[in-house]
Design a protein around this motif. Structure first.
Motif, PDB file in Angstrom:
ATOM      1  N   UNK A   1       0.817  -1.218   0.000  1.00 36.34           N
ATOM      2  CA  UNK A   1       0.000   0.000   0.000  1.00 36.34           C
ATOM      3  C   UNK A   1       0.858   1.278   0.000  1.00 36.34           C
ATOM      4  N   UNK A   2       2.173   1.130  -0.184  1.00 32.75           N
ATOM      5  CA  UNK A   2       3.036   2.293  -0.345  1.00 32.75           C
ATOM      6  C   UNK A   2       3.740   2.794   0.902  1.00 32.75           C
ATOM      7  N   UNK A   3       3.582   2.117   2.042  1.00 25.92           N
ATOM      8  CA  UNK A   3       4.300   2.528   3.256  1.00 25.92           C
ATOM      9  C   UNK A   3       5.770   2.141   3.103  1.00 25.92           C
ATOM     10  N   UNK A   4       6.656   3.113   3.265  1.00 24.67           N
ATOM     11  CA  UNK A   4       8.089   2.906   3.045  1.00 24.67           C
ATOM     12  C   UNK A   4       8.881   3.243   4.296  1.00 24.67           C
ATOM     13  N   UNK A   5       9.872   2.401   4.603  1.00 22.70           N
ATOM     14  CA  UNK A   5      10.783   2.626   5.724  1.00 22.70           C
ATOM     15  C   UNK A   5      12.195   2.232   5.284  1.00 22.70           C
ATOM     16  N   UNK A   6      13.177   2.781   5.983  1.00 16.53           N
ATOM     17  CA  UNK A   6      14.559   2.341   5.864  1.00 16.53           C
ATOM     18  C   UNK A   6      14.819   1.462   7.080  1.00 16.53           C
ATOM     19  N   UNK A   7      15.287   0.239   6.835  1.00 21.96           N
ATOM     20  CA  UNK A   7      15.500  -0.740   7.902  1.00 21.96           C
ATOM     21  C   UNK A   7      16.982  -1.048   8.092  1.00 21.96           C
ATOM     22  N   UNK A   8      17.399  -1.223   9.332  1.00 22.46           N
ATOM     23  CA  UNK A   8      18.659  -1.875   9.684  1.00 22.46           C
ATOM     24  C   UNK A   8      18.266  -3.195  10.312  1.00 22.46           C
ATOM     25  N   UNK A   9      18.755  -4.308   9.753  1.00 20.50           N
ATOM     26  CA  UNK A   9      18.456  -5.625  10.304  1.00 20.50           C
ATOM     27  C   UNK A   9      19.757  -6.367  10.568  1.00 20.50           C
ATOM     28  N   UNK A  10      19.709  -7.274  11.528  1.00 22.02           N
ATOM     29  CA  UNK A  10      20.859  -8.110  11.848  1.00 22.02           C
ATOM     30  C   UNK A  10      20.406  -9.530  12.112  1.00 22.02           C
ATOM     31  N   UNK A  11      21.345 -10.454  12.012  1.00 23.06           N
ATOM     32  CA  UNK A  11      21.062 -11.869  12.229  1.00 23.06           C
ATOM     33  C   UNK A  11      21.943 -12.362  13.372  1.00 23.06           C
ATOM     34  N   UNK A  12      21.344 -13.031  14.361  1.00 22.40           N
ATOM     35  CA  UNK A  12      22.107 -13.468  15.533  1.00 22.40           C
ATOM     36  C   UNK A  12      22.582 -14.916  15.426  1.00 22.40           C
ATOM     37  N   UNK A  13      22.492 -15.492  14.238  1.00 21.86           N
ATOM     38  CA  UNK A  13      22.882 -16.885  14.044  1.00 21.86           C
ATOM     39  C   UNK A  13      21.694 -17.802  13.878  1.00 21.86           C
TER      40      UNK A  13
END
Length: 94
Positions: free
Chosen positions: A72-84
Motif C-alpha cells: 500500500x506504499x508505506x516505506x521505511x529504511x530498515x537496519x536488520x541483523x542476524x544473531x545466528x
C-alpha cells in the motif's frame, strides 16, 4: 523511530542480501540495493588484544540497511541483523 531490537522475518537472495521481510505483520519488498553493515569478525575476538602486526581486525557482514515498501506504499529504511538463528530489526528510519 528510536533504535529497537524486535524479531522480523527476512527472505534473502542467493547473495545473502535481503529481498523481502515481514515486520509487525506487514509485508515489505526491498526496493533499493541493500548496504551491508560490517563489524569485526567474531572469530577474531580472541585475538583482538594481540597487536602482532599492522592493519585492523578482519570484517564480516553483521547486518543490512535497505529501503522497503509495503503493497500500500508505506516505506521505511530498515537496519536488520542476524544473531545466528533469527533476524532482528535494529533500527527503522521513517
Amino acid at each position: 523511530m528510536p533504535q529497537t531490537v524486535e524479531p522480523v522475518e527476512v527472505w534473502t537472495g542467493a547473495s545473502g542480501a535481503p529481498e523481502r521481510l515481514v515486520w509487525r505483520a506487514r509485508r515489505y519488498r526491498v526496493d533499493d540495493m541493500p548496504t551491508p553493515l560490517v563489524g569485526p569478525a567474531d572469530w577474531w575476538l580472541p585475538f583482538a588484544g594481540d597487536h602482532a602486526g599492522p592493519g585492523r581486525a578482519p570484517l564480516e557482514i553483521t547486518g543490512w540497511r535497505f529501503q522497503a515498501t509495503s503493497s500500500d506504499g508505506e516505506t521505511h529504511m530498515f537496519d536488520v541483523g542476524h544473531d545466528g538463528s533469527h533476524w532482528h530489526v535494529l533500527r527503522v528510519f521513517d
